[in-house]
Each structure stands twice: as C-alpha cells, then as structure tokens.
Design a protein around this motif. Structure first.
Motif, mmCIF file in Angstrom:
data_model
loop_
_atom_site.group_PDB
_atom_site.id
_atom_site.type_symbol
_atom_site.label_atom_id
_atom_site.label_comp_id
_atom_site.label_asym_id
_atom_site.label_seq_id
_atom_site.Cartn_x
_atom_site.Cartn_y
_atom_site.Cartn_z
ATOM 1 N N ALA A 139 0.911 -1.190 -0.051
ATOM 2 C CA ALA A 139 -0.147 -0.140 0.242
ATOM 3 C C ALA A 139 0.772 1.271 0.078
ATOM 4 C CB ALA A 139 -0.950 -0.126 1.143
ATOM 5 N N GLU A 140 2.059 1.278 0.712
ATOM 6 C CA GLU A 140 2.972 2.362 0.656
ATOM 7 C C GLU A 140 3.585 2.619 -0.538
ATOM 8 O OE1 GLU A 140 6.737 4.080 3.239
ATOM 9 O OE2 GLU A 140 5.834 2.243 3.899
ATOM 10 N N ALA A 141 3.899 1.447 -1.270
ATOM 11 C CA ALA A 141 4.518 1.715 -2.679
ATOM 12 C C ALA A 141 3.567 2.128 -3.633
ATOM 13 C CB ALA A 141 5.043 0.208 -3.154
ATOM 14 N N MET A 142 2.213 1.645 -3.386
ATOM 15 C CA MET A 142 1.207 2.278 -4.133
ATOM 16 C C MET A 142 1.027 3.786 -3.917
ATOM 17 S SD MET A 142 -0.785 1.166 -6.957
ATOM 18 C CE MET A 142 -0.542 -0.420 -6.720
ATOM 19 N N THR A 143 0.913 4.159 -3.058
ATOM 20 C CA THR A 143 0.937 5.436 -2.562
ATOM 21 C C THR A 143 1.763 6.396 -3.208
ATOM 22 O OG1 THR A 143 -0.240 5.106 -0.640
ATOM 23 C CG2 THR A 143 0.695 7.219 -0.706
ATOM 24 N N GLN A 201 8.199 -0.582 -10.102
ATOM 25 C CA GLN A 201 9.009 -1.465 -10.404
ATOM 26 C C GLN A 201 9.081 -2.680 -9.027
ATOM 27 O OE1 GLN A 201 12.780 0.475 -10.997
ATOM 28 N NE2 GLN A 201 12.458 0.791 -13.318
ATOM 29 N N PHE A 202 9.084 -2.117 -8.046
ATOM 30 C CA PHE A 202 8.963 -2.699 -6.947
ATOM 31 C C PHE A 202 7.527 -3.687 -6.622
ATOM 32 C CE2 PHE A 202 7.261 -3.153 -2.437
ATOM 33 C CZ PHE A 202 7.955 -4.037 -1.866
ATOM 34 N N LEU A 203 6.393 -2.878 -7.194
ATOM 35 C CA LEU A 203 5.187 -3.663 -6.990
ATOM 36 C C LEU A 203 5.141 -4.467 -8.115
ATOM 37 C CD1 LEU A 203 2.959 -0.233 -6.814
ATOM 38 C CD2 LEU A 203 2.850 -2.404 -5.169
ATOM 39 N N LEU A 204 5.758 -4.712 -9.323
ATOM 40 C CA LEU A 204 5.821 -5.355 -10.493
ATOM 41 C C LEU A 204 6.640 -6.795 -9.741
ATOM 42 C CD1 LEU A 204 5.856 -3.107 -13.652
ATOM 43 C CD2 LEU A 204 4.046 -4.446 -12.928
ATOM 44 N N PRO A 234 0.812 -7.422 -14.111
ATOM 45 C CA PRO A 234 0.544 -6.033 -14.088
ATOM 46 C C PRO A 234 -0.996 -5.687 -13.749
ATOM 47 C CG PRO A 234 0.829 -6.823 -16.410
ATOM 48 C CD PRO A 234 1.500 -7.748 -15.219
ATOM 49 N N ASP A 235 -1.752 -6.527 -14.194
ATOM 50 C CA ASP A 235 -3.441 -6.538 -13.873
ATOM 51 C C ASP A 235 -3.416 -6.716 -12.284
ATOM 52 O OD1 ASP A 235 -3.790 -5.942 -16.475
ATOM 53 O OD2 ASP A 235 -4.892 -7.734 -16.570
ATOM 54 N N LEU A 236 -2.834 -7.121 -11.646
ATOM 55 C CA LEU A 236 -3.032 -7.657 -10.275
ATOM 56 C C LEU A 236 -2.533 -6.036 -9.687
ATOM 57 C CD1 LEU A 236 -2.057 -11.138 -9.616
ATOM 58 C CD2 LEU A 236 -4.111 -10.129 -9.236
ATOM 59 N N VAL A 237 -1.361 -5.552 -9.945
ATOM 60 C CA VAL A 237 -0.960 -4.355 -9.445
ATOM 61 C C VAL A 237 -2.026 -3.313 -9.701
ATOM 62 C CG1 VAL A 237 0.691 -2.199 -9.837
ATOM 63 C CG2 VAL A 237 1.359 -4.690 -9.908
ATOM 64 N N VAL A 238 -2.819 -3.400 -10.946
ATOM 65 C CA VAL A 238 -3.754 -2.371 -11.251
ATOM 66 C C VAL A 238 -5.077 -2.623 -10.159
ATOM 67 C CG1 VAL A 238 -5.632 -1.849 -12.837
ATOM 68 C CG2 VAL A 238 -3.384 -2.127 -13.548
#
Length: 412
Positions: A176-180, A194-197, A233-237
C-alpha cells in the motif's frame, strides 16, 4: 498550424500541479469553465499538454465512445516530450495492463478481474473489515489522539485487500505504501512501480505452486487463461484501484462528518447519515478526481474544442461531478442520486464487484470508528487540514483527531 503538442499554442492553459490545484481544485474547475467551457487545455508536470474534460455530458460522451476516445497510450502524439524519469510516466507508460487494453483483449482481461473479485464472499469481507477496523483502533484507542489518515484510513483498505490477495497485514501495508508513492507521482514513482511489479510476480509464482481461496488464485485459474505478463501488471492495477480510492473515500468521509454540522447526528450512531456522507463525498470530494486518460483516435470536436489525433484527454471526474448543469451543490442535491462519475463509466469503468467491496470497507470503517470513539473530533481547525500533492487523488495528508481514551477490545 501549430503542432498538437506545442505548448506555445496554449498560452492560457491551466497547470494541473502546484499549490493552488492542491488546495482548491474546485475553484480552478470554476475558472476553467468560465474561460473555456467543459473542455479545457491543461499542462501536466513539465508543461506536458493535455485536455481536461470537466463537463458531465462531455465526459459521459468520451467514456461511451472508445472507438473515438481510445485507451491505449501508444496513440499519444506527445511521447517525444516525455523523458525517462518523468514523474507521471508510470501512469501513461505502455505497459501491457488491462488499463491500456482495447476491444476483445480488454473484455477478456476485465472479465477475469471482475469474476475474481465477485468470488469474494461479501458477508465474510464485511465481517473481516469490521474485525480489522477494531484491531486498528485497538492500536491507538488508549491514547487521546491519533492521525486517522496514517493509522486508520490508509491501513484498513490495505489490510482487507491484502486478505483478498492472501497476504498478511505487514506485506499488505508495504504494498500500500509503494502504491501511494507511485500514484503521488513524485521522484520515487518509477522505482515504486518496479517494486510493485517484482513483488506481484513473486506472489503469482507462489500461488501457481500453491493456489488458495483468494483473488490471485482465481485470476490464475480463470478460463481467460491469463499469462504471467498479463496477470502481474493487472494485479498491480487491481491493488492500486482498490487501495487508493478506498483510502481517500474513507478519509474524506470521516473529514466530512467531523467538519459538517449536517452530519453531527452520525456521531451518536445514525446509520443513514453515514450512507449519505459516503454518497456526498463521491459527488463533492470524489477520491479519484482526475484520471489518465483517453487518446483521440481521429480529429474530433468536443465541448467547443478541436481535439487533434493523438491528443491526451484527462478524465475530470471531480470536475464533471461538480458541473453546475447537473449539480447545484450539497443543499440541493439528492444524495440518493448515484449518477456520479466517480467510478467512471463505460467499458473501462471500475468493475461493479470492486465498487461493492470498496463500499463495504468504507462503511465498516466509518461505523466502527464512530461506535468505538463516539466523541472523536478534529484536533485542528478544519482550515488547517492539508491535501495530498496529487493531481489524481483527492485525499488528506493527515487527519489529526482527539477523543476520550477507551480500552482496547482485544481478542479479535
């Protein structure tokens, strides 16, 4: 004729960044309407040109005609202006996600996402959201003050979404922090993406080895037969689309209830007012205020402006919701009306199961907090609250409150 991305051809364009936009976007939307009407020329970070659609009917038209206003950023006519380290690059880069897919490919991938989310038992999600809210409140209820943004509104959606992904609370908080960081569009946005992927790739590999009753496993096993390069990538979305708007929906609703006398009855437990507050926020302070974007498939007139092939159009969801042609303000609006564009519209709109899950989380978050801390109030003046520096999300930097300490429930 000026080139489509010649910023000199738009001397009166509004900048979608800076202090004024962060503090009073509604005033900027009013100025845009007065000067340009429902479609205004704007400049993004680095003075990259785009069009902001703030008319309700015009935005509805854009979202209803993907054959004219297409989704794939490969059509953009301004790529030559974009450096590798552009802070907003993660929002437009041509990644193979469902967000940029078109036609049958989009329907296949969006269907897998919707089905995977619909597979969650809403009763169990509601029960878990309530338990998670109690656990988070237990972490600060013995004090007399807290920052509800950091300690509660930002964490509750992460915990519940993490559960839907089969993650523990600690890993959900990190994601969540990376997404923010990515959505705020700062200097670390690309690194956060890049970290999220990378992290999501590891999660997909783990679920392929050992499936579970979670969103990731359901997407892996969906008849759409998604490949890893589509799944990851769709799961990150899905994570970003679930966490960020839900966090701000919860935070903005709490802010409204703590600053507006019309909702004072809610602090004594009036459930109807909670639901009304949720709806009013979607009209007046919608979490996703602007969204990237659509790209003109051909030259087209829209709202009195000539949009050239490849021009970028930003979806002005907040501006459209506040269009005076359909919304005359909180005092006149019927808050049972759900015609807001907060979840977008058309084939790329937020999936219905996602909207339902977000409402479950936000409703539980508000109701549990007001039950546990019935005398909670702002620790600062309402005019001292500050908004996040994001052109996309409308949410507070912090929501400091004070209250009478209560004992933790424990055992949840």
């Amino acid at each position: 004729m000026n080139a489509p991305h010649d910023t000199k051809s738009r001397p009166g364009a509004f900048r979608l960044y800076g202090p004024q936009f962060q503090t009073s976007p509604a005033e900027l939307y009013r100025q845009m309407r007065a000067q340009y009407g429902p479609v205004a020329p704007v400049l993004l970070e680095g003075d990259v040109p785009a069009w902001l659609v703030i008319g309700y009917r015009e935005l509805h038209h854009v979202l209803s005609h993907p054959e004219v206003f297409a989704r794939s950023s490969r059509r953009w006519n301004a790529w030559d202006l974009i450096p590798e380290n552009w802070p907003l690059r993660p929002m437009v880069m041509r990644t193979p996600t469902v967000l940029f897919a078109e036609g049958e490919e989009h329907r296949r991938r969006a269907g897998a996402i919707s089905d995977a989310l619909a597979g969650a038992d809403q009763h169990e999600v509601r029960q878990y959201a309530t338990q998670a809210a109690d656990r988070l409140i237990d972490g600060f209820c013995t004090a007399s003050k807290a920052d509800l943004r950091a300690s509660y509104a930002a964490r509750l959606p992460a915990v519940v979404l993490g559960r839907l992904y089969g993650l523990d609370q600690e890993r959900a908080d990190v994601l969540a922090e990376a997404m923010t960081t990515m959505v705020d569009g700062g200097p670390d946005a690309v690194r956060a993406q890049q970290f999220l992927l990378k992290t999501m790739g590891e999660l997909v590999a783990a679920r392929r080895r050992r499936p579970g009753n979670d969103v990731v496993s359901r997407m892996i096993n969906h008849p759409a037969a998604l490949r890893d390069e589509e799944l990851i990538p769709d799961l990150v979305v899905v994570l970003g689309g679930g966490h960020q708007p839900t966090t701000e929906w919860l935070g903005n609703t709490l802010r409204l209830m703590l600053t507006d006398d019309r909702f004072a009855a809610s602090l004594t437990g009036a459930r109807r007012s909670v639901r009304e507050a949720l709806t009013e926020v979607l009209w007046e302070d919608t979490p996703t205020q602007n969204y990237l974007g659509r790209y003109a498939a051909r030259d087209v007139e829209l709202g009195g402006q000539l949009i050239r092939t490849g021009d970028l159009l930003l979806l002005g969801l907040a501006g459209a919701n506040s269009d005076p042609r359909i919304n005359s303000g909180p005092d006149a609006q019927g808050w049972g009306n759900q015609a807001y564009l907060s979840f977008s519209h058309g084939e790329h709109r937020c999936p219905y199961p996602a909207q339902e899950l977000a409402e479950i989380i936000v409703t539980a978050g508000v109701e549990v907090l007001l039950d546990r801390l019935p005398d909670v109030e702002l620790a600062v003046g309402a005019d001292e609250l500050r908004w996040r520096p994001s052109p996309w999300m409308r949410g507070l930097v912090a929501l400091p409150v004070v209250f009478t300490p209560v004992p933790p429930l424990g055992g949840q």
